[in-house]
Write an enzyme that holds these catalytic residues in place. Structure first.
Site, short mmCIF file in Angstrom:
data_model
loop_
_atom_site.label_atom_id
_atom_site.label_comp_id
_atom_site.label_asym_id
_atom_site.label_seq_id
_atom_site.Cartn_x
_atom_site.Cartn_y
_atom_site.Cartn_z
N TYR A 162 0.86 -1.20 0.00
CA TYR A 162 0.00 0.00 0.00
C TYR A 162 0.88 1.24 0.00
CZ TYR A 162 0.94 -0.69 5.00
OH TYR A 162 1.56 -0.93 6.21
N ASP B 195 3.12 -0.83 21.40
CA ASP B 195 3.54 -2.24 21.45
C ASP B 195 4.00 -2.66 22.85
OD1 ASP B 195 3.01 -2.52 18.80
OD2 ASP B 195 5.02 -3.16 18.20
C1 LIG Z 1 5.87 -6.86 9.73
C2 LIG Z 1 5.11 -5.77 10.41
C3 LIG Z 1 4.18 -5.00 9.69
C4 LIG Z 1 3.44 -4.01 10.32
N1 LIG Z 1 2.54 -3.27 9.59
C5 LIG Z 1 1.82 -2.31 10.19
C6 LIG Z 1 0.86 -1.53 9.46
O1 LIG Z 1 0.69 -1.69 8.28
N2 LIG Z 1 0.15 -0.58 10.12
C7 LIG Z 1 0.33 -0.34 11.46
O2 LIG Z 1 -0.36 0.53 12.01
N3 LIG Z 1 1.23 -1.06 12.17
C8 LIG Z 1 1.97 -2.03 11.58
N4 LIG Z 1 2.89 -2.76 12.29
C9 LIG Z 1 3.02 -2.52 13.73
C10 LIG Z 1 3.81 -1.28 14.09
O3 LIG Z 1 5.05 -1.24 13.42
C11 LIG Z 1 4.04 -1.26 15.60
O4 LIG Z 1 2.82 -1.54 16.25
C12 LIG Z 1 4.53 0.13 16.04
O5 LIG Z 1 5.81 0.38 15.53
C13 LIG Z 1 4.56 0.23 17.56
O6 LIG Z 1 5.02 1.50 17.90
P1 LIG Z 1 5.64 1.75 19.32
O7 LIG Z 1 6.00 3.21 19.32
O8 LIG Z 1 4.74 1.24 20.38
O9 LIG Z 1 6.97 0.85 19.38
P2 LIG Z 1 8.29 0.92 18.46
O10 LIG Z 1 7.97 1.46 17.11
O11 LIG Z 1 8.91 -0.43 18.56
O12 LIG Z 1 9.20 1.99 19.20
C14 LIG Z 1 9.77 1.74 20.48
C15 LIG Z 1 10.94 2.69 20.70
O13 LIG Z 1 11.43 2.54 22.05
C16 LIG Z 1 12.85 2.49 22.02
N5 LIG Z 1 13.30 1.73 23.20
C17 LIG Z 1 13.27 0.39 23.40
N6 LIG Z 1 13.77 0.06 24.61
C18 LIG Z 1 14.14 1.25 25.19
C19 LIG Z 1 14.70 1.58 26.47
N7 LIG Z 1 15.00 0.66 27.40
N8 LIG Z 1 14.94 2.90 26.73
C20 LIG Z 1 14.64 3.87 25.81
N9 LIG Z 1 14.08 3.60 24.59
C21 LIG Z 1 13.83 2.31 24.31
C22 LIG Z 1 13.19 1.81 20.69
O14 LIG Z 1 14.50 2.14 20.30
C23 LIG Z 1 12.12 2.42 19.77
O15 LIG Z 1 12.57 3.64 19.24
C24 LIG Z 1 3.65 -3.75 11.69
C25 LIG Z 1 4.59 -4.50 12.42
C26 LIG Z 1 5.31 -5.51 11.78
C27 LIG Z 1 6.31 -6.31 12.57
#
Ligand SMILES: Cc1cc2nc3c(=O)[nH]c(=O)nc-3n(C[C@H](O)[C@H](O)[C@H](O)COP(=O)(O)OP(=O)(O)OC[C@H]3O[C@@H](n4cnc5c(N)ncnc54)[C@H](O)[C@@H]3O)c2cc1C
Length: 301
Positions: free
Chosen positions: A119, A197
């Protein structure tokens, strides 16, 4: 020279986001700040970083992803089981494609034991490619594990020419083992909560994990802004407003995995009957209406 783990297009997006945040507060972002420890007391939370520095604030929001340190500090290590599937991912500059592969809608290819989705991203500048297949020899759950075009192409040998064209246009295909986790029953404790996540990691079959993290952020901001109560209660109200919806995404994604990889797709006849049954406008609406009609401004907090 150390190679960056991000592509050029990702770096541009990150810089734009960083600029928007630092315009609001120039000190809001600190890089290389890995949280190692956290402690809370009646007046605030203190985090200790890997470099020894400490920070103190009124509340802590652990938005630190699927391997969240904040989550494990609050509730212990999570129990993940391998789903048996691997995801190939990559983004492709849209100009590399002919018109129909740049079309402004998502395309979902389904087959026995695998599916592919692509997409447009960023107003059509990029095409996102995700190819998921049942394969049990890769169990690393990481954004940065690179595979090769050849390996990815082999995994989709015999698939439609469009799928192969997309794979060969990738610079680097990344591979991510898909793990299963039950939704967490509790996200907050005292002055600490979780977001994205960190509290509801999900299979990507509803393509909504990032969308859920953004919704969490919006609802958390509304709770902090609108609710006059001790912060511990505000964080509980945020959790209560979000837990049912995000759990439904986790469960719905697991159901879609079974639908997308159904054995009925093995041959043309079975596939036609299955697609005609499962992808009617009514069935599709039934599956997705609740997901796409959520309004963050109207949710009761
Ligand atoms: C194959 C795949 C396809 C996907 N497709 C989609 C899609 O089409 N649409 C959609 O909406 N979602 C999609 N997702 C899901 C999406 O990528 C995640 O749900 C999203 O990135 C979660 O965001 P987040 O900010 O919670 O975590 P993350 O993006 O994982 O960010 C977490 C951050 O915390 C930091 N961190 C980790 N530990 C520490 C620590 N101890 N101290 C300080 N910082 C730390 C990391 O470095 C990172 O920068 C997909 C996931 C996968 C695996």
């Amino acid at each position: 020279m150390k190679r960056s783990k991000f592509t050029e297009t990702q770096i541009v997006a990150i810089l734009k986001l960083a600029e928007a945040v630092t315009q609001i507060n120039p000190n809001a972002i600190e890089l290389n700040a890995r949280v190692m420890q956290l402690e809370q007391d009646e007046s605030g939370v203190t985090v200790t970083l890997a470099n020894g520095k400490t920070h103190r604030a009124d509340i802590l929001v652990g938005a630190d992803g699927v391997h969240s340190r904040v989550r494990s500090s609050l509730f212990g290590e999570d129990k993940a089981t391998f789903s048996g599937s691997l995801a190939w991912r990559g983004v492709i500059p849209a100009e590399r494609h002919t018109e129909h592969l740049r079309a402004p809608y998502g395309v979902n290819w389904v087959g026995p034991g695998a599916h592919v989705i692509h997409y447009p991203l960023r107003k059509g500048e990029l095409v996102n490619f995700v190819g998921i297949l049942e394969r049990d020899d890769w169990i690393q759950e990481s954004w940065n594990d690179a595979g090769t075009i050849e390996e990815c192409s082999n995994d989709f040998a015999g698939w439609h020419e469009d799928v192969q064209t997309l794979i060969h246009a990738l610079d680097t295909p990344f591979k991510w083992a898909l793990m299963l986790r039950d939704p967490l029953p509790q996200w907050s404790e005292g002055r600490i909560t979780l977001l994205g996540d960190a509290c509801h990691p999900t299979l990507p079959m509803l393509a909504s994990g990032a969308a859920m993290a953004i919704e969490d952020g919006y609802i958390l901001a509304r709770c902090l802004d609108e609710i006059e109560a001790p912060v511990e209660d505000v964080l509980k109200r945020y959790e209560a407003a979000r837990v049912e919806r995000t759990s439904r995404v986790v469960r719905g994604s697991a159901e879609n995995a079974r639908r997308f990889h159904n054995p009925a797709l093995e041959n043309a006849e079975g596939a036609k009957a299955y697609v005609d049954r499962e992808w009617t406008p009514e069935r599709t609406q039934e599956r997705y209406e609740w997901l796409f009609t959520y309004n963050v401004d109207e949710v009761k907090v």
